[in-house]
Design a protein around this motif. Structure first.
Motif, PDB file in Angstrom:
ATOM      1  N   SER A 197       7.132 -20.609 -15.095  1.00 41.86           N
ATOM      2  CA  SER A 197       5.951 -20.902 -14.290  1.00 41.86           C
ATOM      3  C   SER A 197       4.774 -20.969 -15.252  1.00 41.86           C
ATOM      4  O   SER A 197       4.906 -20.612 -16.427  1.00 41.86           O
ATOM      5  CB  SER A 197       5.709 -19.827 -13.224  1.00 41.86           C
ATOM      6  N   GLY A 198       3.613 -21.401 -14.781  1.00 47.09           N
ATOM      7  CA  GLY A 198       2.508 -21.494 -15.715  1.00 47.09           C
ATOM      8  C   GLY A 198       1.209 -21.970 -15.093  1.00 47.09           C
ATOM      9  O   GLY A 198       1.183 -22.460 -13.948  1.00 47.09           O
ATOM     10  N   PHE A 199       0.128 -21.793 -15.854  1.00 41.46           N
ATOM     11  CA  PHE A 199      -1.198 -22.300 -15.501  1.00 41.46           C
ATOM     12  C   PHE A 199      -1.815 -22.916 -16.752  1.00 41.46           C
ATOM     13  O   PHE A 199      -1.630 -22.406 -17.863  1.00 41.46           O
ATOM     14  CB  PHE A 199      -2.093 -21.179 -14.981  1.00 41.46           C
ATOM     15  N   ALA A 200      -2.549 -24.004 -16.570  1.00 41.46           N
ATOM     16  CA  ALA A 200      -3.158 -24.700 -17.700  1.00 41.46           C
ATOM     17  C   ALA A 200      -4.542 -25.198 -17.320  1.00 41.46           C
ATOM     18  O   ALA A 200      -4.763 -25.655 -16.190  1.00 41.46           O
ATOM     19  CB  ALA A 200      -2.277 -25.878 -18.124  1.00 41.46           C
ATOM     20  N   THR A 201      -5.472 -25.104 -18.258  1.00 38.86           N
ATOM     21  CA  THR A 201      -6.839 -25.554 -18.020  1.00 38.86           C
ATOM     22  C   THR A 201      -7.357 -26.346 -19.215  1.00 38.86           C
ATOM     23  O   THR A 201      -6.799 -26.282 -20.324  1.00 38.86           O
ATOM     24  CB  THR A 201      -7.792 -24.364 -17.768  1.00 38.86           C
TER      25      THR A 201
END
Length: 364
Positions: A197-201
């Motif tokens: 899973s992950g988050f990116a900005t």
């Protein structure tokens, strides 16, 4: 073993010098030809190193070339790799294998159909520091691995690289640029990944180059530059990951593994050297002795040399296309998980690379 494997280099950018230097450590590697979109660059490099400069199209049909060493920019890796396979050549690529998992998969399939090999950087996991860390894990020194962290934090490559634009274009960013070092070493230590899973900005829309010759030039940022991920390994271990071009630095260890009986701090996976540190249960941190080879310098041809020996000995090579494809899917899936706000199960797996014995490279 006196037999040599002919190497033809395509792409003569910043990294090519490291390959020329490191290849001198491995007699099996015989760099015979170079090619680049800029023919004048190819001729200059060829003259410097005493090899032939050939037109780009001619490289893929050159009878003296057994392996095409693909040092082009990431977005060209698959295209060049397919041309090499089409010409009957094995191919070893700089990382990542490609910038798109589905596209890169076609390269592996084409090579398999032709009975040819694909290899891919990074090969730093074969260095002494990381093979020593692998030996500690395999010996049960931290017990059963439970989890860990992987952290790469810097303010961006535009501070030092002479032409950093591609780091912020499609196919760039900290995950695809630096992620291969960390994920490949984690697979070396823990085995394949099962889900992510992950988050990116993207905190900044533009970057300003601080290095010559383009100092002061503005770059448009087209990719996420701050990426966090969670990796669930098939073994059950769970690792948290940060890849960022948006912070000044960090004191977090590059890689740290947590087990039921201890903790292991692993040196920088972008390097071959260093020494692991071990915290045993009820004990104290202590630096561990490194007796494995290739831990005293920059050996950025080690995976290529292992592949060359593997071709001659008819055995699997360690920095394999299957490993690189799995790592690419992990990276792409973390970025996709951020977009889709979900956990993604991996469709690929790979064998955990065999530990590196010095004889596997020396040909003894």
């Amino acid at each position: 073993m006196d037999k040599k494997i002919g190497i033809g280099i395509v792409g003569l950018g910043n990294i090519s010098g490291a390959y020329f230097t490191a290849a001198k450590h491995f007699p099996v590697l015989d760099i015979r030809a170079v090619a680049d979109l800029d023919q004048s660059r190819a001729e200059a490099v060829a003259a410097e190193h005493g090899v032939r400069a050939v037109p780009l199209d001619a490289m893929f049909d050159d009878p003296d070339v057994d392996i095409v060493l693909n040092l082009t920019i990431p977005r060209a890796h698959v295209e060049v790799g397919l041309r090499a396979i089409g010409g009957g050549k094995h191919v070893y690529s700089e990382k990542p294998l490609g910038i798109d998992f589905a596209e890169a998969k076609t390269l592996i399939e084409a090579a398999d159909a032709a009975g040819l090999r694909v290899g891919c950087a990074p090969d730093t996991f074969l260095g002494g520091a990381h093979q020593a860390a692998r030996a500690l894990v395999d010996a049960g020194r931290i017990g059963t691995p439970v989890g860990g962290s992987a952290t790469m934090a810097c303010p961006g490559h535009e501070r030092w690289h002479p032409a950093p634009g591609f780091y912020y274009d499609i196919g760039g960013g900290p995950m695809l640029d630096m992620g291969p070092y960390y994920i490949t070493d984690l697979v070396n230590l823990l085995g394949p990944v099962a889900a992510v899973s992950g988050f990116a900005t993207t905190p900044r829309a533009t970057r300003t180059i601080g290095s010559e010759p383009l100092k002061g030039t503005s770059i448009e940022v087209k990719v996420p530059t701050h990426v966090t991920g969670m990796l669930e390994f098939a073994s059950g271990a769970v690792v948290q990951m940060l890849m960022t071009f948006d912070v000044e630095g960090t004191r977090h260890p590059r890689i740290e593994l947590w087990g039921t009986d201890g903790v292991l701090s692993v040196p920088d996976p972008n390097r071959f050297d260093g020494a692991p540190e071990l915290l045993p249960a009820h004990g104290a941190w202590a630096e561990q002795e490194v007796t494995q080879p290739f831990g005293d310098g920059n050996y950025r041809s080690l995976g290529l040399a292992d592949m060359a020996h593997a071709i001659l000995e008819d055995r699997p090579h360690r920095a394999s296309g299957a490993l690189a494809l799995h790592v690419l899917e992990v990276m792409e899936s973390i970025l996709r998980a951020s977009e889709e706000r979900r956990v993604i199960a991996l469709t690929t797996s790979c064998a955990r690379p065999a530990p590196l014995a010095e004889s596997a490279i020396a040909g003894a």
